[in-house]
Design a protein around this motif. Structure first.
Motif, PDB file in Angstrom:
ATOM      1  N   SER A  21      36.354  44.141  44.581  1.00  0.00           N
ATOM      2  CA  SER A  21      35.761  42.801  44.496  1.00  0.00           C
ATOM      3  C   SER A  21      35.982  42.197  43.119  1.00  0.00           C
ATOM      4  CB  SER A  21      34.269  42.877  44.802  1.00  0.00           C
ATOM      5  OG  SER A  21      34.044  43.392  46.094  1.00  0.00           O
ATOM      6  N   MET A  22      35.781  43.003  42.072  1.00  0.00           N
ATOM      7  CA  MET A  22      35.987  42.494  40.712  1.00  0.00           C
ATOM      8  C   MET A  22      37.454  42.142  40.472  1.00  0.00           C
ATOM      9  SD  MET A  22      33.113  42.251  39.271  1.00  0.00           S
ATOM     10  CE  MET A  22      33.716  41.935  37.623  1.00  0.00           C
ATOM     11  N   ALA A  23      38.357  42.967  41.012  1.00  0.00           N
ATOM     12  CA  ALA A  23      39.778  42.667  40.843  1.00  0.00           C
ATOM     13  C   ALA A  23      40.150  41.358  41.541  1.00  0.00           C
ATOM     14  CB  ALA A  23      40.613  43.825  41.394  1.00  0.00           C
TER      15      ALA A  23
ATOM     16  N   LEU B 144      38.103  38.817  42.127  1.00  0.00           N
ATOM     17  CA  LEU B 144      37.529  37.725  41.341  1.00  0.00           C
ATOM     18  C   LEU B 144      38.371  37.431  40.111  1.00  0.00           C
ATOM     19  CD1 LEU B 144      33.714  38.567  41.541  1.00  0.00           C
ATOM     20  CD2 LEU B 144      34.930  36.728  42.716  1.00  0.00           C
ATOM     21  N   GLN B 145      38.813  38.480  39.418  1.00  0.00           N
ATOM     22  CA  GLN B 145      39.637  38.271  38.228  1.00  0.00           C
ATOM     23  C   GLN B 145      40.967  37.613  38.584  1.00  0.00           C
ATOM     24  OE1 GLN B 145      40.035  41.986  36.199  1.00  0.00           O
ATOM     25  NE2 GLN B 145      37.825  42.253  35.876  1.00  0.00           N
ATOM     26  N   GLN B 146      41.515  38.008  39.738  1.00  0.00           N
ATOM     27  CA  GLN B 146      42.790  37.411  40.141  1.00  0.00           C
ATOM     28  C   GLN B 146      42.621  35.942  40.490  1.00  0.00           C
ATOM     29  OE1 GLN B 146      44.635  39.383  43.401  1.00  0.00           O
ATOM     30  NE2 GLN B 146      46.571  38.290  43.213  1.00  0.00           N
ATOM     31  N   ARG B 147      41.539  35.600  41.208  1.00  0.00           N
ATOM     32  CA  ARG B 147      41.318  34.200  41.558  1.00  0.00           C
ATOM     33  C   ARG B 147      41.003  33.358  40.332  1.00  0.00           C
ATOM     34  NH1 ARG B 147      37.847  34.029  47.241  1.00  0.00           N
ATOM     35  NH2 ARG B 147      39.392  35.151  48.512  1.00  0.00           N
ATOM     36  N   ALA B 148      40.261  33.965  39.357  1.00  0.00           N
ATOM     37  CA  ALA B 148      39.925  33.220  38.132  1.00  0.00           C
ATOM     38  C   ALA B 148      41.035  33.263  37.098  1.00  0.00           C
ATOM     39  CB  ALA B 148      38.637  33.795  37.531  1.00  0.00           C
ATOM     40  N   ARG B 149      42.123  34.010  37.422  1.00  0.00           N
ATOM     41  CA  ARG B 149      43.257  34.164  36.505  1.00  0.00           C
ATOM     42  C   ARG B 149      42.792  34.718  35.148  1.00  0.00           C
ATOM     43  NH1 ARG B 149      47.672  31.828  38.590  1.00  0.00           N
ATOM     44  NH2 ARG B 149      48.754  31.904  36.574  1.00  0.00           N
ATOM     45  N   ALA B 150      41.833  35.643  35.213  1.00  0.00           N
ATOM     46  CA  ALA B 150      41.321  36.298  33.995  1.00  0.00           C
ATOM     47  C   ALA B 150      42.169  37.531  33.712  1.00  0.00           C
ATOM     48  CB  ALA B 150      39.845  36.648  34.168  1.00  0.00           C
ATOM     49  N   PHE B 151      43.429  37.314  33.355  1.00  0.00           N
ATOM     50  CA  PHE B 151      44.332  38.429  33.112  1.00  0.00           C
ATOM     51  C   PHE B 151      43.955  39.191  31.835  1.00  0.00           C
ATOM     52  CE2 PHE B 151      47.063  35.191  35.323  1.00  0.00           C
ATOM     53  CZ  PHE B 151      47.026  35.821  36.556  1.00  0.00           C
TER      54      PHE B 151
END
Length: 485
Positions: free
Chosen positions: A379-381, A383-390
């Protein structure tokens, strides 16, 4: 379950393609038989020699209100708006049922106009008109070897037919070219209805049908030895002005009228039936596609069919084109598509039946362990992918890798990366400069440097490769999580 579903879909697709290939390989196209006068198709859908597509298209393109009537004749009495004023019944393929004839005759009695174009029509379609009887006779029946698309062969040895008198049906018609297979219209009075002739004067209607029937006068009935009274007869009573004699009262006679004939006999006649009229043309060749362009055949067909105006309906119900027929199935009729679809449907139903039928003891449903910690990681991965929090993804991985490197180098956690890289390079075959550059790029990404997905994957791949090169062992929890993934 997804793998099994994919296998089922692949099997079904393969079976369908196999069935299509087998049907296509075994299919033998039936050559369409040419139009024949022995078994004609008078439908307005037929553009062959015996069809009437040309006449239908001509009437429609010249502004006539025409339609194809694909319902039973019983529907003629149900339609109020859109009720046809003229119904054209050509040589039919499906015979009329008694209740259909009754409905059709009721429609004619209510003011309809029935045009029967047939060599041998159903006798019930030609009811008596008063004491007059009407029927057709076929002198020569077409043989199977007659070519309907050869007008010269169809009209061999036949002379043109001409109007017997000027009428609305023969308007602008000089001559008509019938076929040698035309029927003949017979109109006669029964013997018990005939009147003995007493003079040479004939009734105009009787002259039209060729039946010389006269009425006997009182002079013929009087004895020869009696003297004739010379006293003048009383004058006739004056007719009231409120009820004048109709000028066209003769047109109300039930006697049929002959309009067209050749050396063989009458080809076209009509007569009243109730408030409507029935027109009989005994040669369909005149209105067929092959004969419509001969002499004045087109003009005669237009006078007969469109002379009264209003909605003109061509009977397609008895030509084998009822309205209940499925147009999609009719389009694929005669092709292997219907057979292939039927077989594929049967196989799919068989698969569904076998999959839904239990062949052994019932098994408990598979339970999904919802306590796995990887759900949180996934789930966290996402969310990070959708938020582009690379940068956050790099930080999570680099922090753990740096902690392992510090422990491998035997230094403190706050040691600069250059010293950590030097210590690690001293104990292994890893290049110091490359390791230091990798650590610097990861720290720059964590500190806010712009980075994309591709660059993030590259950094993570290099960090994992570094761990494998150094043989760094992960903790038991991390090993368990890696196995679950």
């Amino acid at each position: 379950m997804r793998q099994r579903f994919a296998v089922i879909i692949i099997i079904i697709g393969f079976v369908v393609l196999l069935l299509v290939a087998l049907n296509a390989a075994s299919y033998v196209e039936v050559e369409r038989k040419p139009d024949s006068e022995y078994d004609p198709d008078r439908s307005t859908y037929n553009s062959g020699a015996t069809g009437t597509r040309a006449l239908y298209d001509f009437l429609r393109e010249t502004g006539r209100d025409v339609t194809r009537w694909r319902e039973a004749p019983t529907a003629l009495l149900k339609h109020d708006s859109g009720r046809p004023s003229t119904l054209v019944v050509l040589e039919v393929k499906l015979s009329f049922q008694p209740e259909e004839v009754d409905s059709l005759m009721q429609w004619v009695r209510e003011g309809g106009r029935l045009v029967v174009i047939d060599r041998r029509p159903n006798p019930r379609l030609l009811p008596p008109s008063g004491d007059w009887r009407i029927m057709t006779e076929l002198k020569q029946f077409p043989s199977p070897d007659v070519h309907a698309d050869n007008p010269e062969e169809m009209t061999a040895g036949v002379s043109p037919a001409r109007p017997t008198q000027p009428t609305s049906l023969t308007n602008q018609v000089e001559s008509v070219m019938p076929s040698r297979f035309a029927g003949l219209v017979h109109i006669w009075l029964p013997d018990d209805k005939k009147v003995e002739p007493s003079s040479n004067k004939q009734d105009p209607q009787q002259e039209a049908v060729g039946e010389p029937v006269t009425v006997a006068s009182s002079e013929d009935e009087a004895p020869e030895d009696e003297s004739i009274s010379e006293e003048p007869s009383p004058p006739p009573a004056p007719q009231p002005k409120s009820a004048p004699t109709p000028v066209n009262a003769a047109l109300q006679s039930p006697a049929p009228v002959s309009h067209l004939a050749d050396y063989r006999g009458v080809l076209l006649a009509d007569y009243p039936h109730g408030a409507g009229r029935i027109i009989i043309l005994s040669d369909p060749f005149i209105v067929a596609n092959a004969g419509l362009n001969r002499a004045d055949n087109l003009q005669l067909a237009r006078n007969i069919i469109a002379g009264a105006g209003g909605l003109i309906a061509f009977d397609e119900y008895h030509q084998g084109h009822p309205v209940t027929r499925n147009e999609m199935l009719a389009y694929f009729e005669g092709t292997p598509v219907l057979a292939a679809v039927g077989q594929a449907t049967l196989i799919v139903l068989l698969l569904l039946w076998t999959k839904g039928r239990r062949f052994a003891r019932p098994l408990p449903l598979a339970t999904i362990d919802r306590r796995s910690s990887l759900e949180f990681v996934a789930s966290m991965a996402e969310l990070q992918q959708r938020a582009r929090a690379f940068d956050l993804a790099v930080e999570n991985i680099y922090t753990r890798t740096r902690r392992v490197l510090v422990r491998y180098a035997g230094v403190e956690h706050n040691t600069p990366r250059a010293e950590v890289a030097a210590r690690v390079a001293a104990r292994s075959a890893v290049d110091r400069l490359q390791l230091e550059a990798l650590m610097r790029e990861c720290e720059d990404a964590i500190n806010g440097e712009r980075i994309n997905a591709r660059r993030t994957l590259e950094l993570v791949r290099r960090l994992r490769e570094l761990e494998r090169t150094l043989g760094l062992r992960m903790r038991a929890r991390e090993i368990k999580q890696a196995k679950e993934m």
